[in-house]
Design an enzyme around this catalytic site. Structure first.
Site, PDB file in Angstrom:
ATOM      1  CD  GLU A 240      -2.830   1.013  -0.330  1.00  0.00           C
ATOM      2  OE1 GLU A 240      -2.293   1.534  -1.342  1.00  0.00           O
ATOM      3  OE2 GLU A 240      -3.942   0.451  -0.383  1.00  0.00           O
ATOM      4  CG  ASN A 241      -0.278   4.692   0.538  1.00  0.00           C
ATOM      5  OD1 ASN A 241      -1.079   5.004  -0.334  1.00  0.00           O
ATOM      6  ND2 ASN A 241      -0.594   4.653   1.825  1.00  0.00           N
ATOM      7  CG  ASP A 319      -6.971   2.594  -4.378  1.00  0.00           C
ATOM      8  OD1 ASP A 319      -6.550   1.763  -5.217  1.00  0.00           O
ATOM      9  OD2 ASP A 319      -6.540   3.761  -4.328  1.00  0.00           O
ATOM     10  CG  ASP A 456     -11.372  -6.064 -35.872  1.00  0.00           C
ATOM     11  OD1 ASP A 456     -12.298  -6.088 -36.706  1.00  0.00           O
ATOM     12  OD2 ASP A 456     -11.073  -5.045 -35.207  1.00  0.00           O
ATOM     13  CG  HIS A 484       2.843 -11.699 -48.806  1.00  0.00           C
ATOM     14  ND1 HIS A 484       3.701 -11.247 -49.783  1.00  0.00           N
ATOM     15  CD2 HIS A 484       2.415 -12.915 -49.217  1.00  0.00           C
ATOM     16  CE1 HIS A 484       3.800 -12.148 -50.739  1.00  0.00           C
ATOM     17  NE2 HIS A 484       3.022 -13.176 -50.434  1.00  0.00           N
ATOM     18  CG  ASP A 509       0.955 -11.060 -53.127  1.00  0.00           C
ATOM     19  OD1 ASP A 509       1.844 -11.855 -53.471  1.00  0.00           O
ATOM     20  OD2 ASP A 509       0.956  -9.847 -53.431  1.00  0.00           O
TER      21      ASP A 509
END
Length: 520
Positions: A240-241, A319, A456, A484, A509
């Site tokens: 922490e911190n 947190d 995609d 390509h 290609d």
């Protein structure tokens, strides 16, 4: 005689000796090639219990962490009807039944909603709620991180920003300066410098309640206290911190430059809660652990003694600082500090299960097969699709090429992320990263679970347009094919306004030969 001597020794020494023997047996088995794909007789929580530091939390999506465990590993929820299913094991002490997930999620998508604690404490992790630094998280996509473990195709947990899991009402986890240990198996290929990819002890109210109120492993490239050496990622202690590499925060170990892009990493932290903590890491596929720090607690006030609160967090800061990314396969937390011998035995067991091992199928478009894709155009018949600086390119790969180049030119065939009748291609060197197009160009990127990414990264196969090999049409741009052009890889149409859409040699290609993989 030896057993009689063991019986007369003090309990802690006897347990440490047994743990060391267990580690030695596993290492010797690996050295002489004894198969280790089946469930081991002594798994991480068995090892720690024998050493006198039992697990109080044991989380894994890929396998059992006790040899006797035969319960659920995690829960998935599907998008189509919000129904849930628990994913268990193929056998007691064995590996995840990923086929059950595939069947339940077929035709839709699933997220992971719960990760079960295999210990008797039942410290299960659920999707994290809002905290002082972030809104409520969302569940990770269940199919984002396919991986082979113990010869079985299973799924890990791939965390993107805004994802995280937590349990604020635990049993047995260290509080108020009690001693504890923990490890996780993660990946050095899916990291960033944002806060905070943690696993371990955190606050019970999702707030930053002060120095020493956390005791968690952190893994990433965020350097909180300069200097940090190398480019990481580093195993650090989130107390922490601050992300601590030493009692001063910054690294005092110039040799600790991080793990680099190691596909599978064992990250380990142990802390006596009073005046000492230690950090270790290892290659989860081979070798032993390296200690990067072993010394006093941070010298700033609040850390000696510690003030742990006993919640368990995975994927975020205490947190709910949730800008980090990371991968998680398994992890445990113990009561008390494990011996070094027990840690070594656990590392040997992790290595023995074969994280990222061969799928057993090569050179075909069957799901799980490892392949390489060779160009067929006359200029480039020795060139293969590989990733380089995240972009997909073609380059010559030969038997004398480097191990890295061969790995970058190897892909694992997965069922299409958007359509199971098509294909997606996962990087061999970067678990959870897939070949996907963006602005028509191909890249290697981590699977974040969105519908856009799924589309995609999905390609549908047909006979090669030149009459040779196979052509792959983009799922969401079906008139564009994997091509390509000038050594880069695109989805290209046969003629168009872009240079890479040129009709010249287009049919050659876009035609590829699916070959045996360059990487084993």
């Amino acid at each position: 005689m030896f057993l009689r001597l063991l019986r007369t020794r003090p309990r802690r020494l006897r347990n440490a000796t047994l743990a060391a023997l267990s580690a030695l047996v596993t290492v010797l088995a690996l050295a002489v090639g004894v198969p280790q794909a089946s469930a081991a007789s002594s798994l991480p929580c068995d090892i720690y219990a024998t050493a006198g530091t039992p697990c109080v939390a044991a989380h894994s999506l890929v396998r059992a962490l006790y040899s006797s465990y035969n319960g659920s590993l995690y829960q998935v929820q599907r998008a189509s009807d919000s129904a849930t299913a628990n994913i268990g094991l193929l056998a007691a002490g064995g590996y995840a039944n990923a086929a059950a997930q595939d069947s339940f999620c077929s035709g839709t998508t699933c997220i992971i909603t719960k990760i079960y604690d295999q210990s008797a404490r039942h410290n299960d992790l659920t999707i994290e709620g809002a905290g002082g630094a972030g809104v409520a998280d969302v569940g990770a996509p269940a199919d984002a991180l396919p991986v082979t473990v113990g010869g079985h195709q299973v799924y890990g947990l791939e965390i993107s920003a805004g994802m995280g899991y937590r349990d604020n009402s635990t049993s047995g986890v260290a509080t108020n300066g009690a001693a504890e240990g923990m490890y996780m198996v993660t990946s050095g290929t899916h990291v960033n410098g944002s806060c905070c990819f943690d696993y371990g002890n955190a606050e019970t109210n999702n707030q930053d309640t002060g120095n020493g109120h956390m005791d968690a492993i952190n893994f990433g490239t965020e350097c909180w206290f300069a200097p940090c050496y190398g480019s990481g990622p580093w195993v650090q202690a989130d107390l922490e911190n601050g992300l601590f590499q030493s009692d001063s925060g910054y690294s005092k170990n110039t040799a600790n430059t991080g793990t680099g892009a190691m596909p599978f990493v064992t990250a380990l932290l142990k802390n006596n809660g009073q005046d000492h903590f230690a950090l270790k890491y290892g290659n989860a596929q081979s070798g032993s652990l390296t200690t990067t720090y072993s010394g006093g607690e941070p010298t700033t006030s609040g850390y000696s003694p510690m003030h742990q609160e006993g919640a368990i967090v995975l994927g975020t800061g205490g947190d709910n600082s949730n800008g980090s990314i990371g991968s998680f396969f398994e992890g445990v937390m113990t009561a008390g500090i494990p011996t070094d011998a027990a840690d070594d035995s656990v590392q040997a067991n992790i290595v023995s299960v074969g994280y990222g091992g061969s799928t057993g199928t090569t050179g075909t478009l069957a799901a799980g097969s490892e392949i390489s894709l060779r160009a067929t155009t006359s200029c480039c018949t020795a060139d293969y699709v590989r990733h380089q600086n995240n972009a997909a390119v073609i380059s010559a790969i030969t038997s004398s090429s480097s191990t890295l180049d061969k790995g970058d030119a190897t892909w694992i065939v997965r069922r299409g992320l958007a359509d199971s009748s098509c294909y997606s291609f996962e990087s061999r060197n970067y678990p959870g990263d897939f070949l996907r197009h963006y602005n028509y160009q191909l890249y290697r990127q981590p699977m974040v679970g969105t519908a856009q990414f799924r589309q995609d990264a999905t390609f549908c196969a047909s006979t090669g347009k030149s009459g040779t090999g196979t052509s792959f049409a983009s799922y969401n741009y079906p008139t564009r094919y994997l091509r390509h052009y000038n050594y880069n890889v695109y989805i290209a149409s046969d003629g168009g306004s872009n240079a890479f859409d040129s009709a010249t040699s287009w049919t050659d290609d876009v035609s590829w030969v699916v070959t045996a993989p360059w990487a084993p």
